[in-house]
Design a protein around this motif. Structure first.
Motif, mmCIF file in Angstrom:
data_model
loop_
_atom_site.group_PDB
_atom_site.id
_atom_site.type_symbol
_atom_site.label_atom_id
_atom_site.label_comp_id
_atom_site.label_asym_id
_atom_site.label_seq_id
_atom_site.Cartn_x
_atom_site.Cartn_y
_atom_site.Cartn_z
ATOM 1 N N LEU A 14 -82.809 -66.110 28.039
ATOM 2 C CA LEU A 14 -82.575 -67.225 28.980
ATOM 3 C C LEU A 14 -83.561 -67.138 30.153
ATOM 4 O O LEU A 14 -84.167 -68.142 30.541
ATOM 5 C CB LEU A 14 -81.132 -67.176 29.501
ATOM 6 N N LEU A 15 -83.733 -65.912 30.699
ATOM 7 C CA LEU A 15 -84.640 -65.736 31.838
ATOM 8 C C LEU A 15 -86.071 -66.100 31.429
ATOM 9 O O LEU A 15 -86.790 -66.793 32.164
ATOM 10 C CB LEU A 15 -84.597 -64.285 32.341
ATOM 11 N N ALA A 16 -86.468 -65.676 30.225
ATOM 12 C CA ALA A 16 -87.832 -65.943 29.755
ATOM 13 C C ALA A 16 -88.042 -67.444 29.512
ATOM 14 O O ALA A 16 -89.086 -68.000 29.854
ATOM 15 C CB ALA A 16 -88.095 -65.152 28.475
ATOM 16 N N HIS A 18 -86.921 -69.843 31.028
ATOM 17 C CA HIS A 18 -87.099 -70.597 32.276
ATOM 18 C C HIS A 18 -88.077 -69.914 33.232
ATOM 19 O O HIS A 18 -88.152 -70.285 34.404
ATOM 20 C CB HIS A 18 -85.733 -70.786 32.958
ATOM 21 N N ASP A 19 -88.818 -68.920 32.725
ATOM 22 C CA ASP A 19 -89.764 -68.163 33.584
ATOM 23 C C ASP A 19 -89.111 -67.744 34.889
ATOM 24 O O ASP A 19 -89.716 -67.852 35.959
ATOM 25 C CB ASP A 19 -91.004 -69.025 33.929
ATOM 26 N N PHE A 20 -87.868 -67.316 34.804
ATOM 27 C CA PHE A 20 -87.140 -67.000 36.044
ATOM 28 C C PHE A 20 -87.428 -65.570 36.484
ATOM 29 O O PHE A 20 -87.308 -64.625 35.700
ATOM 30 C CB PHE A 20 -85.631 -67.197 35.863
ATOM 31 N N LEU A 21 -87.820 -65.418 37.738
ATOM 32 C CA LEU A 21 -88.068 -64.085 38.290
ATOM 33 C C LEU A 21 -86.878 -63.660 39.143
ATOM 34 O O LEU A 21 -86.485 -64.368 40.073
ATOM 35 C CB LEU A 21 -89.333 -64.084 39.158
ATOM 36 N N ILE A 22 -86.315 -62.502 38.783
ATOM 37 C CA ILE A 22 -85.137 -61.988 39.492
ATOM 38 C C ILE A 22 -85.500 -61.620 40.935
ATOM 39 O O ILE A 22 -86.541 -60.990 41.165
ATOM 40 C CB ILE A 22 -84.573 -60.759 38.737
ATOM 41 N N LYS A 23 -84.664 -62.050 41.879
ATOM 42 C CA LYS A 23 -84.945 -61.754 43.298
ATOM 43 C C LYS A 23 -83.993 -60.673 43.806
ATOM 44 O O LYS A 23 -82.804 -60.916 43.987
ATOM 45 C CB LYS A 23 -84.758 -63.016 44.133
ATOM 46 N N LYS A 24 -84.573 -59.496 44.037
ATOM 47 C CA LYS A 24 -83.761 -58.377 44.565
ATOM 48 C C LYS A 24 -83.181 -58.724 45.925
ATOM 49 O O LYS A 24 -82.068 -58.334 46.263
ATOM 50 C CB LYS A 24 -84.651 -57.142 44.719
ATOM 51 N N GLY A 25 -83.965 -59.467 46.711
ATOM 52 C CA GLY A 25 -83.551 -59.825 48.078
ATOM 53 C C GLY A 25 -82.261 -60.625 48.108
ATOM 54 O O GLY A 25 -81.569 -60.636 49.116
ATOM 55 N N TYR A 26 -81.952 -61.295 47.009
ATOM 56 C CA TYR A 26 -80.694 -62.050 46.933
ATOM 57 C C TYR A 26 -79.603 -61.244 46.228
ATOM 58 O O TYR A 26 -78.557 -61.788 45.881
ATOM 59 C CB TYR A 26 -80.907 -63.372 46.189
ATOM 60 N N GLU A 54 -66.245 -69.566 42.923
ATOM 61 C CA GLU A 54 -67.115 -68.428 42.579
ATOM 62 C C GLU A 54 -68.265 -68.361 43.578
ATOM 63 O O GLU A 54 -68.832 -69.390 43.949
ATOM 64 C CB GLU A 54 -67.680 -68.559 41.154
ATOM 65 N N ILE A 55 -68.589 -67.137 43.984
ATOM 66 C CA ILE A 55 -69.720 -66.961 44.898
ATOM 67 C C ILE A 55 -70.859 -66.339 44.105
ATOM 68 O O ILE A 55 -70.678 -65.294 43.489
ATOM 69 C CB ILE A 55 -69.319 -66.054 46.079
ATOM 70 N N GLY A 56 -72.012 -66.987 44.098
ATOM 71 C CA GLY A 56 -73.191 -66.458 43.419
ATOM 72 C C GLY A 56 -73.063 -66.459 41.909
ATOM 73 O O GLY A 56 -72.977 -65.389 41.294
ATOM 74 N N PRO A 57 -73.067 -67.629 41.272
ATOM 75 C CA PRO A 57 -72.962 -67.674 39.808
ATOM 76 C C PRO A 57 -74.188 -67.098 39.098
ATOM 77 O O PRO A 57 -74.097 -66.722 37.927
ATOM 78 C CB PRO A 57 -72.821 -69.172 39.507
ATOM 79 N N GLY A 58 -75.330 -66.987 39.821
ATOM 80 C CA GLY A 58 -76.526 -66.420 39.190
ATOM 81 C C GLY A 58 -76.955 -67.271 38.013
ATOM 82 O O GLY A 58 -77.152 -68.480 38.125
ATOM 83 N N ILE A 59 -77.062 -66.644 36.840
ATOM 84 C CA ILE A 59 -77.475 -67.394 35.643
ATOM 85 C C ILE A 59 -76.251 -67.927 34.887
ATOM 86 O O ILE A 59 -76.384 -68.497 33.810
ATOM 87 C CB ILE A 59 -78.366 -66.530 34.708
ATOM 88 N N LEU A 82 -82.410 -71.393 40.405
ATOM 89 C CA LEU A 82 -81.500 -71.174 39.264
ATOM 90 C C LEU A 82 -80.981 -72.491 38.676
ATOM 91 O O LEU A 82 -80.270 -72.477 37.675
ATOM 92 C CB LEU A 82 -80.309 -70.306 39.702
ATOM 93 N N GLU A 83 -81.387 -73.606 39.279
ATOM 94 C CA GLU A 83 -80.822 -74.890 38.847
ATOM 95 C C GLU A 83 -81.050 -75.160 37.350
ATOM 96 O O GLU A 83 -80.086 -75.429 36.619
ATOM 97 C CB GLU A 83 -81.375 -76.024 39.715
ATOM 98 N N PRO A 84 -82.300 -75.064 36.855
ATOM 99 C CA PRO A 84 -82.486 -75.325 35.418
ATOM 100 C C PRO A 84 -81.808 -74.276 34.529
ATOM 101 O O PRO A 84 -81.352 -74.586 33.426
ATOM 102 C CB PRO A 84 -84.014 -75.289 35.233
ATOM 103 N N VAL A 85 -81.737 -73.042 35.032
ATOM 104 C CA VAL A 85 -81.119 -71.963 34.241
ATOM 105 C C VAL A 85 -79.627 -72.252 34.065
ATOM 106 O O VAL A 85 -79.081 -72.184 32.948
ATOM 107 C CB VAL A 85 -81.314 -70.590 34.940
ATOM 108 N N LEU A 86 -78.960 -72.620 35.165
ATOM 109 C CA LEU A 86 -77.519 -72.900 35.097
ATOM 110 C C LEU A 86 -77.245 -74.172 34.295
ATOM 111 O O LEU A 86 -76.238 -74.255 33.582
ATOM 112 C CB LEU A 86 -76.937 -73.028 36.509
ATOM 113 N N ALA A 87 -78.150 -75.149 34.399
ATOM 114 C CA ALA A 87 -77.960 -76.385 33.612
ATOM 115 C C ALA A 87 -77.957 -76.024 32.134
ATOM 116 O O ALA A 87 -77.193 -76.587 31.334
ATOM 117 C CB ALA A 87 -79.073 -77.376 33.928
#
Ligand code: SAM
Length: 301
Positions: A14-16, A18-26, A54-59, A82-87
């Motif tokens: 899923l991450l790949a 959407h080319d999603f890069l995980i943000k440690k800062g969040y 829910e707080i912080g649904p992430g993916i 995360l919008e396209p990932v959650l969609a």
């Protein structure tokens, strides 16, 4: 729809996609072991009549499990990327709505009213650890909006929330949480249940909101400051710790006098006091330090 995402392969795919890069800062650590979201949903005791905040649904990993057992899920997420990932991940889970924004800045009563939801709701979250305390303290200040909060936190934070007087982990967080809720440790979660792995162990805690404060006191903010002062310098006697915390405006003599009046040893440490004792102590100190206010008030009446 059945939850499917709590799996390392599916998460990476899923991450790949959407080319999603995980943000440690969040504080983005996504669950990859299905037994954990299953355990969280079971501990929250969800049914079709429940609305979950829910707080912080992430993916969307935990979200899938919540959507499968609750009537409705309203999820607040800060990271708009995360919008396209959650969609994608929540396709077919039709009872979920996402609110984009910072949970610390939400007007929760307005958010619930705007969604046509009548409180109380159940909070469920795998929390971003960098703001665990502000989130929980902010929610517990409005405890009437929630029947329970089932949250993943750092193991050490979970222990502190549930700790009893006299134990090593008992402190300001224990007093603050137990003032509005009854905490219970539900399960331990090892780092390898997440992608990426956090450096610390985690725990799921369920906090059942009390009908009202656990104890009554004259001034909540003053009691909060008294308990904060008590644990700021744990190794000092309580009387010295209170006198050393200037916002209280209490002298060591006054603190010792108040402790004696309560039948406590004037050399006692703060970690020995339960909530009822903190409330009684803060009432005496409040009266000692605010006697003039009362006189002023009576004069102006
Ligand atoms: N629920 C997902 C899971 O269990 O796999 C992800 C949990 S992850 C530990 C925390 C989530 O909280 C991330 O998605 C992060 O972007 C989000 N987050 C961080 N700070 C936030 C804030 N201030 N308000 C709302 N969400 C936030």
């Amino acid at each position: 729809m059945k939850p499917y995402l709590a799996d390392p392969g599916k998460t990476k795919e899923l991450l790949a996609r959407h080319d999603f890069l995980i943000k440690k800062g969040y504080g983005q650590n996504f669950l990859i072991d299905p037994s954990v979201p299953e355990g969280i949903a079971a501990a929250a005791g969800l049914g079709p009549d429940d609305t979950v905040l829910e707080i912080g649904p992430g993916i969307g990993t935990l979200t899938q499990y919540l959507a499968a057992s609750a009537g409705r899920v309203i999820a607040v997420e800060i990271d708009r990327k995360l919008e396209p990932v959650l969609a994608d991940s929540l396709k077919g889970f039709d009872n979920v709505s996402i609110v984009w924004g910072d949970i610390l800045k939400q007007d929760i009563p307005a958010l619930l009213a705007g969604s046509g939801v009548t409180p109380p709701v159940k909070v469920v979250a795998n929390l971003p650890y960098y703001i665990t305390s502000p989130i929980l303290m902010g929610l517990l200040k409005q405890a009437r909006l929630f029947s329970s909060l089932t949250v993943m936190v750092q193991a050490e934070v979970g222990e502190r929330m549930a700790a009893a007087p006299g134990s090593k982990t008992y402190g300001y967080l224990s007093v603050s949480v137990q003032y509005s809720a009854r905490p219970r440790l539900v399960m331990s979660v090892p780092p390898h249940a997440f992608l990426p792995q956090p450096k610390v162990s985690s725990a799921v805690v369920r906090l059942d909101a009390l009908d009202g404060p656990a104890v009554r006191c004259r001034n909540e903010n003053f009691m909060s400051a008294v308990s904060k002062a008590a644990f700021l310098q744990r190794r000092k006697t309580l009387a010295n710790a209170l006198a050393g915390y200037h916002p209280l405006g209490v002298t060591r003599e006054q603190a010792e006098e108040a402790l004696t009046a309560l039948g406590l040893d004037p050399r006692i440490r703060g970690e020995r006091l339960g909530l009822a004792e903190f409330a009684a102590l803060s009432d005496i100190l409040w009266d000692m330090t605010h006697a003039n206010d009362q006189e002023q008030k009576e004069i102006s009446l």
